[in-house]
Enzyme design. Structure first.
Site, PDB file in Angstrom:
ATOM      1  N   ASP A   1      15.066  -7.516   7.477  1.00 18.26           N
ATOM      2  CA  ASP A   1      13.925  -6.815   7.250  1.00 18.26           C
ATOM      3  C   ASP A   1      13.528  -5.504   7.228  1.00 18.26           C
ATOM      4  OD1 ASP A   1      12.420  -9.691   8.211  1.00 18.26           O
ATOM      5  OD2 ASP A   1      13.838  -9.244   9.726  1.00 18.26           O
TER       6      ASP A   1
ATOM      7  N   ASP B   1       7.548  -4.470   6.207  1.00 17.62           N
ATOM      8  CA  ASP B   1       7.774  -5.717   5.789  1.00 17.62           C
ATOM      9  C   ASP B   1       7.239  -6.572   6.908  1.00 17.62           C
ATOM     10  OD1 ASP B   1       8.568  -8.081   4.343  1.00 17.62           O
ATOM     11  OD2 ASP B   1      10.615  -8.010   5.415  1.00 17.62           O
TER      12      ASP B   1
ATOM     13  N   GLU C   1       4.424  -5.444   1.839  1.00 13.12           N
ATOM     14  CA  GLU C   1       4.759  -6.325   0.911  1.00 13.12           C
ATOM     15  C   GLU C   1       3.533  -7.255   1.380  1.00 13.12           C
ATOM     16  OE1 GLU C   1       8.691  -7.981   0.016  1.00 13.12           O
ATOM     17  OE2 GLU C   1       8.050  -9.301   1.748  1.00 13.12           O
TER      18      GLU C   1
END
Length: 169
Positions: A139, A7, A67
Site C-alpha cells: 500500500d 492509496d 487513487e
C-alpha cells in the site's frame, strides 16, 4: 514541490511523500495509516482522517493525489472502500490542498510503463525510482506510485500551459 500520494483502504491506507524538482524525484517518507477493526465504522474513519491530517501536518505537502476506486465483486467491500476513500479525499481538501485523482491503470503506466503491471512490478520500480523508500507494505509502494504519477502529470500539464502562453505572444 512536495506531493502526497494516498492509496485508500479501510484497514490500511498507504501514504507516500515525494519531492519533485524539475524532472528529479526524491523520496521523503512513506508508510501506512491503520484503522482498528474492533472499532465501529465511524471510529475507523476518524482514525483514517486523523492519520492523514497528521501526515500533512508533519510533511507539509503542497498537493495530494488519491487513487480512484475500482469496483469489487463484493458490494459491501466496495461501499466500505468508497467511504474510506471519501475520508482520504476530504482530509487533504480540508487542509486546503488541491487533490487529484488517478485510475490504477494510469498510475501503473506512469511508473512501470504498462497499465496492467502487477503490484510487485510497481514496488520494484518505486525502489529504483526512489532510493530510500521503506515500503512497509504494498500500500505504501502504491501511494508513492500515485505521488510519482501526479508529479509527472503535473509537470506535463505545466509544460503544456507554458507552451500555450508562449504561443500567444
Amino acid at each position: 514541490m512536495r506531493f502526497l500520494g494516498l492509496d485508500p483502504g479501510l484497514r490500511i491506507t498507504g501514504w507516500g511523500v515525494i519531492e519533485a524538482q524539475d524532472n528529479r524525484l526524491q523520496h521523503v517518507a512513506d508508510g501506512v495509516v491503520r484503522s482498528d477493526e474492533r472499532l465501529s465504522l465511524a471510529e475507523r474513519l476518524v482514525q483514517l482522517h486523523d492519520g492523514v491530517r497528521a501526515i500533512i501536518a508533519e510533511f507539509d505537502p503542497l498537493e495530494a493525489a488519491v487513487e480512484e476506486t475500482f469496483v469489487n465483486r463484493n458490494p459491501a467491500s466496495t461501499l466500505k472502500l468508497g467511504q474510506a476513500r471519501g475520508v482520504v479525499l476530504l482530509a487533504p481538501a480540508l487542509c486546503g490542498l488541491p487533490v487529484a485523482e488517478y485510475q490504477p491503470s494510469v498510475v501503473k503506466k506512469a511508473v512501470v510503463g504498462t497499465g496492467a503491471a502487477a503490484k510487485e512490478q510497481v514496488g520494484m520500480m518505486i525502489r529504483m525510482l526512489l532510493p530510500g523508500a521503506t515500503l512497509e507494505t504494498p500500500d505504501a509502494a502504491d501511494a508513492l506510485a500515485i505521488a510519482v504519477c501526479h508529479a509527472h502529470n503535473r509537470a506535463g500539464s505545466l509544460a503544456l500551459a507554458l507552451a500555450r502562453v508562449r504561443g500567444r505572444r
